[in-house]
Design an enzyme around this catalytic site. Structure first.
Site, PDB file in Angstrom:
ATOM      1  N   HIS A  78       0.811  -1.218   0.000  1.00 43.52           N
ATOM      2  CA  HIS A  78       0.000   0.000   0.000  1.00 43.52           C
ATOM      3  C   HIS A  78       0.850   1.275   0.000  1.00 43.52           C
ATOM      4  O   HIS A  78       0.571   2.199   0.772  1.00 43.52           O
ATOM      5  CB  HIS A  78      -0.931   0.021   1.216  1.00 43.52           C
ATOM      6  CG  HIS A  78      -1.911  -1.089   1.258  1.00 43.52           C
ATOM      7  ND1 HIS A  78      -2.573  -1.464   2.417  1.00 43.52           N
ATOM      8  CD2 HIS A  78      -2.374  -1.921   0.286  1.00 43.52           C
ATOM      9  CE1 HIS A  78      -3.381  -2.478   2.148  1.00 43.52           C
ATOM     10  NE2 HIS A  78      -3.274  -2.775   0.870  1.00 43.52           N
ATOM     11  N   PRO A  79       1.864   1.415  -0.849  1.00 42.01           N
ATOM     12  CA  PRO A  79       2.665   2.648  -0.833  1.00 42.01           C
ATOM     13  C   PRO A  79       1.889   3.831  -1.403  1.00 42.01           C
ATOM     14  O   PRO A  79       1.195   3.711  -2.418  1.00 42.01           O
ATOM     15  CB  PRO A  79       3.859   2.293  -1.722  1.00 42.01           C
ATOM     16  CG  PRO A  79       3.335   1.261  -2.673  1.00 42.01           C
ATOM     17  CD  PRO A  79       2.361   0.457  -1.860  1.00 42.01           C
TER      18      PRO A  79
END
Length: 544
Positions: free
Chosen positions: A474-475
């Protein structure tokens, strides 16, 4: 040389949305460029195929981080989609919006127009929810959202155990409150993955004003002074130029969008000069503000004879499951990356949950010293309860190493640097064992295997977390939205790059802060909302 109104770089979760919305009225010619192939790989469309695509370099960038000090100097593999649909074609299919308070916080941080009331209409516009139909959910959008068609008795027991541990049952965590435990909803339709390539791009492919190029890796952004005018890209060994009369729109995600800005001289002058790149436009925030969810798998051994995903995925049983899927579109092959979700508050006084759990009746062999991204299911029956901190305070960076547009950047996630992150994940690990100890799971439970059963102090738990935890993919945040007066902001609330014209960023990189959940649905919402801004700007200019 080709000439278009808009050139979209990246056909992922955001790019496919824009390609659909910007071509809908037939007025604008749009070029959509994707560095990867078409989404022909059958493993993309079978839901459980994520276990293959997450490690398949033909559809996946498979980036690697720099050795990370907060996790024992380990290198972490970061899967990112390199195919039509981007990460929505390879992800775990989980539909989570986050808490509405997340978006109110965005607005407070300078992303004017992104409060919860502002974004809700775009979540609804995107969504075609098969079960929920109310003021919070849409039923006729391009993105199909459905309940799991296959459940597992151990997962049912986990839901009951969560309630016994004090979590409310919440059958709509995307509703008014997130607290509680339930099964995930999925981006699945009729037993098949419903990526943005399927939901948004495919219906638009017959439009004469949309042109799609795959295996097209953008190398440079062209400028006339401070205005972006087009791009060059490599395809089949040749360099192609595409001009954009109105805008170039970057949709490469939290890794590729800042990388492309930096190799074209847009970013922090010190970073650019260190990489041997001439400064075109100083913008110190590019590549900074990196945030990611750091997850750790607390694993339990179930009693002998229990049939979990471990056994269903092997031998004759997987053949039976394949036949079941072919005949009914149900069974093992329809499963997502996790069955059950839970949201919990680690301490009093919080306005919402700060820990999320991904729960699955399966266990894997996790590499101890290096996250290779290749995790193999164990032979014995198991259960995984995996906490992550929803709103990390730690910040990392993504910066280029050289002027080469095809070289991977240096990813430094800086996991667990902040004491709040350390304390929260430790509490999350302890509550995982509380769930597992409830009466509902006693008929199934044997013992905890990772970390090994037995009492552990907080420092021991933290050391184990550093050794075993990794990304949950989830960057965000590396081109964050904000006002022009904010020196760390890269784009304005309409996605326009500060100080330049004809250039936008529309993807997860513009999030000021990480949302309290999985990031695919919010990224789609971002593209839906900014598509309206793009079309409004075009209309205003035409009328001027």
């Amino acid at each position: 040389m080709m000439d278009f109104d808009y050139v979209i770089v990246g056909a992922g979760s955001a790019g496919c949305v824009l390609a659909n919305r910007l071509t809908a009225d037939g007025r604008h010619r749009v070029l959509l460029l994707e560095a990867g192939p078409k989404d022909w790989n059958p493993m993309i469309h079978i839901p459980v195929g994520y276990s293959t695509t997450l490690k398949d370099p033909s559809v996946n960038w498979l980036y690697e981080t720099e050795p990370d000090p907060g996790s024992m100097d380990r290198v972490h593999v970061w899967p990112r989609g390199k195919v039509l649909g981007g990460s929505s074609s390879i992800n775990g299919l989980l539909y989570v919006r986050g808490q509405m308070a997340d978006y109110d916080n965005w607005a407070q941080l300078g992303a004017t127009g992104w409060s919860s009331s502002d974004v809700l209409p775009y979540f609804r516009r995107a969504e075609a929810n098969e079960r929920l139909s109310d003021d919070l959910h849409g039923t006729d959008g391009p993105l199909n959202v459905s309940d799991a068609t296959t459940r597992h008795p151990v997962s049912d027991a986990v839901v009951e155990a969560g309630v016994q541990a004090g979590l409310p049952f919440n059958d709509d965590v995307n509703g008014e409150v997130q607290d509680g435990i339930s099964y995930f909803q999925l981006t699945v339709k009729n037993g098949r993955r419903w990526s943005t390539a399927q939901g948004y791009l495919k219906p638009a492919l017959n439009r004469r004003n949309l042109h799609v190029e795959t295996e097209a890796h953008v190398a440079s952004i062209l400028f006339d002074g401070k205005r972006a005018t087009g791009v060059t890209y490599r395809q089949d060994g040749r360099t192609v130029t595409a001009m954009a009369r109105r805008e170039v729109i970057l949709c490469g995600g939290a890794v590729n969008s800042p990388q492309l800005l930096e190799v074209n001289g847009i970013g922090d002058p010190e970073v650019l000069k260190a990489a041997g790149i001439d400064v075109r436009h100083a913008l110190p925030g590019v590549g900074k503000n990196l945030q990611d969810h750091f997850v750790v798998s607390v694993q339990f051994r179930l009693k002998p004879g229990t049939i979990t995903v471990n056994q269903l995925s092997k031998g004759w049983r997987v053949m039976v499951e394949a036949l079941k899927y072919a005949a009914t579109r149900k069974g093992l092959l329809t499963l997502s990356a996790a069955h059950v979700q839970a949201y919990w508050r680690s301490r009093p006084g919080l306005s919402g949950p700060d820990v999320q759990y991904h729960i699955l009746p399966a266990t894997v062999n996790i590499p101890k010293y290096r996250d290779t991204g290749v995790w193999e299911l164990e032979d014995e029956s198991g259960l995984t309860i995996a906490p992550c901190q929803l709103r990390p305070e730690s910040r990392g960076t993504i910066h280029v190493k050289s002027p080469d547009p095809f070289a991977a950047p240096a990813i430094r996630p800086n996991y667990l640097a902040d004491p709040i992150d350390q304390r929260t994940i430790v509490e999350g690990v302890k509550f995982a064992s509380v769930i597992a100890a409830q009466d509902a799971l006693k008929p199934w439970m044997e013992h905890r295997i990772d970390p090994a059963d037995g009492a552990m102090g907080d420092d021991e738990i933290l050391s184990w977390v550093r050794e075993r935890g990794s990304t949950i993919y989830h960057p965000v945040g590396t081109c964050r939205m904000g006002q022009a007066s904010d020196t760390g902001a890269v784009v304005d609330p309409q996605g326009r790059v500060h100080g330049l014209s004809g250039l936008r960023v529309v993807d997860a990189s513009v999030m000021p802060r990480l949302v309290s959940g999985n990031t695919n649905a919010p990224t789609i919402m971002i593209a839906e909302k900014i598509s309206d801004s793009i079309l409004a700007d075009a209309k205003a200019e035409a009328a001027a």
